[in-house]
Design a protein around this motif. Structure first.
Motif, mmCIF file in Angstrom:
data_model
loop_
_atom_site.group_PDB
_atom_site.id
_atom_site.type_symbol
_atom_site.label_atom_id
_atom_site.label_comp_id
_atom_site.label_asym_id
_atom_site.label_seq_id
_atom_site.Cartn_x
_atom_site.Cartn_y
_atom_site.Cartn_z
ATOM 1 N N VAL A 43 0.835 -1.201 0.000
ATOM 2 C CA VAL A 43 0.000 0.000 0.000
ATOM 3 C C VAL A 43 0.872 1.253 0.000
ATOM 4 C CG1 VAL A 43 -1.615 1.322 1.415
ATOM 5 C CG2 VAL A 43 -1.979 -1.107 1.062
ATOM 6 N N GLN A 44 1.907 1.210 0.843
ATOM 7 C CA GLN A 44 2.812 2.371 0.912
ATOM 8 C C GLN A 44 3.459 2.665 -0.432
ATOM 9 O OE1 GLN A 44 5.964 1.626 3.617
ATOM 10 N NE2 GLN A 44 4.655 2.117 5.364
ATOM 11 N N GLU A 45 3.964 1.619 -1.055
ATOM 12 C CA GLU A 45 4.646 1.810 -2.338
ATOM 13 C C GLU A 45 3.676 2.381 -3.367
ATOM 14 O OE1 GLU A 45 8.114 0.839 -3.363
ATOM 15 O OE2 GLU A 45 8.085 1.360 -1.238
ATOM 16 N N THR A 46 2.473 1.823 -3.385
ATOM 17 C CA THR A 46 1.504 2.299 -4.367
ATOM 18 C C THR A 46 1.158 3.753 -4.103
ATOM 19 O OG1 THR A 46 0.603 0.088 -4.323
ATOM 20 C CG2 THR A 46 -0.681 1.735 -5.462
ATOM 21 N N LEU A 47 0.916 4.056 -2.818
ATOM 22 C CA LEU A 47 0.557 5.439 -2.504
ATOM 23 C C LEU A 47 1.691 6.392 -2.865
ATOM 24 C CD1 LEU A 47 -1.449 5.215 0.820
ATOM 25 C CD2 LEU A 47 -2.244 6.026 -1.392
ATOM 26 N N SER A 48 2.918 5.937 -2.662
ATOM 27 C CA SER A 48 4.025 6.849 -2.984
ATOM 28 C C SER A 48 4.078 7.105 -4.488
ATOM 29 C CB SER A 48 5.353 6.283 -2.481
ATOM 30 O OG SER A 48 5.701 5.163 -3.252
ATOM 31 N N LEU A 49 3.528 6.182 -5.262
ATOM 32 C CA LEU A 49 3.510 6.413 -6.710
ATOM 33 C C LEU A 49 2.368 7.326 -7.144
ATOM 34 C CD1 LEU A 49 4.257 2.861 -8.123
ATOM 35 C CD2 LEU A 49 5.617 4.895 -8.489
ATOM 36 N N ILE A 50 1.270 7.310 -6.403
ATOM 37 C CA ILE A 50 0.116 8.055 -6.914
ATOM 38 C C ILE A 50 -0.269 9.273 -6.094
ATOM 39 C CG2 ILE A 50 -0.913 6.046 -8.055
ATOM 40 C CD1 ILE A 50 -2.891 5.944 -5.695
ATOM 41 N N LYS A 51 0.133 9.315 -4.844
ATOM 42 C CA LYS A 51 -0.390 10.340 -3.957
ATOM 43 C C LYS A 51 -0.157 11.747 -4.505
ATOM 44 C CE LYS A 51 -0.987 10.353 0.993
ATOM 45 N NZ LYS A 51 -0.376 9.897 2.242
ATOM 46 N N HIS A 52 1.020 11.985 -5.013
ATOM 47 C CA HIS A 52 1.307 13.325 -5.528
ATOM 48 C C HIS A 52 1.473 13.300 -7.039
ATOM 49 C CE1 HIS A 52 1.640 14.572 -1.434
ATOM 50 N NE2 HIS A 52 2.484 13.575 -1.197
ATOM 51 N N ASN A 53 0.829 12.355 -7.631
ATOM 52 C CA ASN A 53 0.983 12.199 -9.071
ATOM 53 C C ASN A 53 -0.113 12.986 -9.778
ATOM 54 O OD1 ASN A 53 0.666 11.177 -11.698
ATOM 55 N ND2 ASN A 53 1.634 9.255 -11.104
ATOM 56 N N ARG A 54 0.305 13.925 -10.604
ATOM 57 C CA ARG A 54 -0.672 14.828 -11.186
ATOM 58 C C ARG A 54 -1.625 14.096 -12.127
ATOM 59 N NH1 ARG A 54 0.707 20.153 -14.475
ATOM 60 N NH2 ARG A 54 -1.423 20.441 -15.208
ATOM 61 N N ILE A 55 -1.097 13.125 -12.845
ATOM 62 C CA ILE A 55 -1.975 12.404 -13.777
ATOM 63 C C ILE A 55 -3.092 11.723 -12.999
ATOM 64 C CG2 ILE A 55 -2.091 10.594 -15.518
ATOM 65 C CD1 ILE A 55 0.865 11.033 -16.026
ATOM 66 N N PHE A 56 -2.689 11.081 -11.905
ATOM 67 C CA PHE A 56 -3.684 10.394 -11.088
ATOM 68 C C PHE A 56 -4.760 11.368 -10.605
ATOM 69 C CE2 PHE A 56 -5.031 9.183 -6.760
ATOM 70 C CZ PHE A 56 -5.745 8.044 -7.078
ATOM 71 N N HIS A 57 -4.330 12.504 -10.103
ATOM 72 C CA HIS A 57 -5.308 13.464 -9.574
ATOM 73 C C HIS A 57 -6.231 13.967 -10.666
ATOM 74 C CE1 HIS A 57 -3.920 14.129 -5.391
ATOM 75 N NE2 HIS A 57 -2.891 13.464 -5.881
ATOM 76 N N GLU A 58 -5.653 14.302 -11.796
ATOM 77 C CA GLU A 58 -6.505 14.886 -12.831
ATOM 78 C C GLU A 58 -7.436 13.858 -13.446
ATOM 79 O OE1 GLU A 58 -4.432 17.437 -15.448
ATOM 80 O OE2 GLU A 58 -3.984 18.802 -13.786
ATOM 81 N N ARG A 59 -7.013 12.618 -13.448
ATOM 82 C CA ARG A 59 -7.895 11.622 -14.040
ATOM 83 C C ARG A 59 -8.995 11.173 -13.088
ATOM 84 N NH1 ARG A 59 -7.049 7.513 -18.010
ATOM 85 N NH2 ARG A 59 -9.278 7.838 -17.849
#
Ligand code: SF4
Lengths: 548, 172
Positions: free
Chosen positions: A340-356
């Motif tokens: 979970v930590q690894e995944t969150l570190s990839l997406i938490k501040h990822n702009r693509i993730f947020h915008e999508r």
């Protein structure tokens, strides 16, 4: 047993409307009962059943009405979720709902003749389908209602001012998560209109239940939501135990809580992995899927199966935890946390993730309630309904944990609520394991649980007892009952009618995915095509549970 | 044919049967199309994930378009409603193609002996390999894959093998 409010059919609508005004606004389920083979004579052959929850989420009512004609009024103007539920009753029992906007089959195919859940329909009578429904009439009606097309005098339809393209998403489509079909009318990339067709995985669960003893049904329940089999087992056996009026031992309760939470983790992990793949984040899939393999290993050591565990039995479970389970569990939890930590570190501040994900696939709390969405999908809209808090069972009130809620009801909230719930589940598991009560896991009642093996091999009573229980099943007192728990996708309920024998007379599943899916077409209308894929993934529709 | 570690002069010729050369090439270039409908599809996800890792066996280029695939893996229960779709997918795949039926449901209907479940996909499409289990463990599917590869290498599959197959959906 549930208290059943029996209402004369003529007064049914006024009754439901009154109850609605009193706050019973959350329609859990509609089903029918065919009493033609019931040993105790009933007033009429068919009855309709409505199960409605109060908006305080603590209480629910079961309303029953006998039908002298197979005709009733639709309640879809009050509850949006009633649309699909009534279609199912029509499909399975042939009861017609007046003023229903779109009364057609939903689970069975369009060439099907007869109504399979009627007692007169033979269980093995299959019917081939030769051509798939093109869904065009449903689509045209929908387009018409939204003023996207006009009806010509010839009876044909014309596209008023748009150049529409029609596209099938599914049922065999990588992003359709199994077997869901959505037919969309596109204007460029924008979805003008959508209709969904389900039932591709309708495997006759409810009819099969009427032919098996209660414990034989447990393996069937595994395959409802196959991503978290044990939670279905528990929902079912708990309902049966409620009908029997027995309480399982403290140790069994604690083990069930622990496994429910482990299932929740297991389920959320698959859902999150899949959503992120739909978004193009394949790396996350490996991070999220590997801990799942560890959960599988743990569960197969405990239950003998990776996926379809069939671990629960009426009155307890097949066996106690094995020695060393706790250490294995700790290891697994660590790996989950790492994933979970690894995944969150990839997406938490990822702009693509947020915008999508942000403001995509939004559903308001009001609509979500009207569709009777439940679980993480409902909580993502900011509604704090969680059976573990609102109607606690198995001592959930003792454990310290938070209900994770979102605020907007978009894909982002649904994803993040699931991440949050994994943490909360871990907290619960840790508390359970710290204070795991000692004792037996099965209740000691010869009419419910199997005798010990030594007794079967050495005493005549033991052998007889085993024989009778296996062949005749656990005898459940006559009555009708709705029981539910907070499963991974939300409130998973079973409505069981018992005629006093070892086989249920009728079983109906209140499936969280079914109601979530009924909201889906409306959610994606006006959205971009690519967002529809994400929206579907974030709802975590499990076809086995939706179609049963 | 072991070509790996041999330093070959450029002007040599190798004689082999055409069939064998093709069999050897096909063996490690299977492109599966996964027709996953139910619980078994979840086990297929495990087969594709890193622990079991189907790419170790050269069959990881999973295609969801039947036109690009040559191995159809049917994983999960097939209902009558699903029938025409499965058949269409099968027909859209170009020859040569092979079909693996994964799990009790696809093989025989499994424990769903009822009004909605097809009693085995071989009622409507021909099947080359059956994998039992409910669901089969990932190892079982990998085993089927290895079997298929071995049979491809040795040219066990006659292109005409399903010539007489009659699909129940053709009766209309
Ligand atoms: S064989 Fe078993 S696991 Fe596979 S789809 Fe059928 S019921 Fe599910």
């Amino acid at each position: 047993m549930s208290e059943i409010l029996t209402v004369p059919h003529a007064k049914l609508h006024a009754f439901i409307q009154n109850k609605y005004a009193d706050g019973f606004i959350y329609l859990l389920d509609i089903t029918a009962i065919d009493y033609s083979e019931y040993i105790k004579n009933q007033e009429e052959e068919f009855a309709l059943v409505y199960i409605i929850r109060h908006q305080n989420f603590k209480e629910h009512i079961v309303i029953k009405t006998y039908l002298n004609t197979l005709l009733s009024d639709s309640v879809s103007y009050l509850f949006k979720g009633a649309n699909w539920l009534e279609r199912e009753v029509f499909d399975q029992y042939g009861i017609v709902f007046k003023n229903h906007p779109n009364l057609r089959r939903i689970l069975n195919h369009k060439e099907f003749v007869g109504h399979p859940l009627r007692k007169s329909y033979p269980i093995t009578k299959g019917q081939f389908l030769y051509e798939t429904d093109d869904l065009m009439d449903e689509m045209n009606n929908r387009l018409l209602s939204k003023d996207v097309v006009c009806k010509l005098e010839s009876g044909n339809f014309s596209e008023c001012n748009k150049d529409l393209m029609f596209l099938n998403l599914g049922p065999s489509h990588p992003a359709s998560h199994g077997t869901i079909r959505t037919y969309v009318a596109l204007d460029g990339e924008t979805i003008e209109c959508a209709v969904s067709e389900i039932g591709y995985l309708h495997r006759g669960f409810e009819k099969s239940c009427e032919n098996h003893t209660y414990n034989q049904i447990v393996p069937y329940t595994d395959r409802l939501n196959y991503c978290s089999a044990i939670s279905n087992n528990i929902a079912f056996v708990k309902t049966v135990e409620d009908m029997l009026g027995v309480e399982i031992s403290k140790r069994a309760q604690a083990i069930r809580v622990m496994l429910l939470e482990l299932s929740r983790i297991e389920d959320h992990v698959v859902c999150l992995a899949a959503v992120l793949v739909d978004m193009g984040g394949l790396t996350n899939y490996w991070y999220m899927y590997n801990p799942r393999e560890d959960i599988y290993d743990l569960l197969s050591k405990l239950t003998g199966a990776r996926l379809t565990n069939s671990y629960m039995r009426v009155g307890g479970m097949t066996n106690d935890l094995y020695e060393g389970f706790e250490d294995d569990l700790k290891e697994v939890i660590k790996k989950v946390q790492y994933g979970v930590q690894e995944t969150l570190s990839l997406i938490k501040h990822n702009r693509i993730f947020h915008e999508r994900t942000q403001n995509v696939g939004v559903i308001s709390a009001e609509d979500a309630l009207s569709y009777a969405m439940t679980g993480p999908n409902l909580r993502a809209c900011g509604v704090t309904f969680d059976m573990r808090k609102d109607a606690p069972y198995y001592g959930y009130e003792k454990y310290a944990f938070d209900v994770v809620v979102g605020s907007v009801g978009d894909v982002y909230d649904r994803v993040m609520v699931r991440f949050g719930e994994i943490d909360e589940s871990i907290k619960i598991i840790e508390q359970v394991m710290q204070n795991l009560p000692e004792g037996e896991v099965n209740i000691q009642d010869a009419s419910i649980t199997l005798p010990k093996k030594e007794a079967v091999y050495t005493t005549i009573e033991g052998a007889m007892n085993q024989f009778k229980l296996v062949f005749e099943g656990v005898k459940v007192p006559m009555g009708e009952h709705y029981g539910s728990i907070e499963a991974t996708n939300g409130e998973l309920g079973f409505f069981i009618v018992s005629d006093g024998s070892g086989t249920p007379y009728k079983v109906k599943v209140k499936a969280p995915s079914f109601t979530a899916m009924s909201a889906y077409p409306e959610m994606i209308e006006g959205a971009q095509l690519a967002d529809a894929i994400l929206t579907l993934g974030s709802l975590n529709i499990i076809a086995g549970e939706m179609d049963r | 044919m072991e070509l790996n570690n041999v330093a070959l002069p450029l002007d040599i010729a190798i004689t082999t049967k055409l069939d064998e050369a093709i069999g050897w090439a096909r063996e490690s270039s299977l492109w599966p199309m996964i027709f996953g409908t139910a619980c078994c599809a979840i086990e297929f996800m495990s087969v594709a994930a890193s622990k079991y890792d189907i790419s170790r066996f050269g069959a990881e280029v999973v295609r969801f378009s039947p036109r690009q695939a040559d191995l159809l893996i049917v994983a999960g229960t097939i209902t009558y409603k699903q029938g025409p779709i499965l058949k269409q997918i099968y027909e859209q795949m170009s020859e040569p193609k092979w079909v693996v039926s994964m799990g009790a449901c696809a093989c025989s209907g499994g424990f769903y002996d009822n009004y909605t479940t097809m009693q085995g996909i071989d009622e409507i499409i021909p099947v080359d390999l059956y994998v039992g289990g409910c669901p089969p463990r990932p190892e079982a599917l990998l085993d089927a894959l290895l079997r298929l590869q071995k049979d491809l290498r040795t040219n066990k599959y006659n292109p005409d093998r399903h010539k007489d197959f009659k699909s129940k959906l053709d009766n209309v």
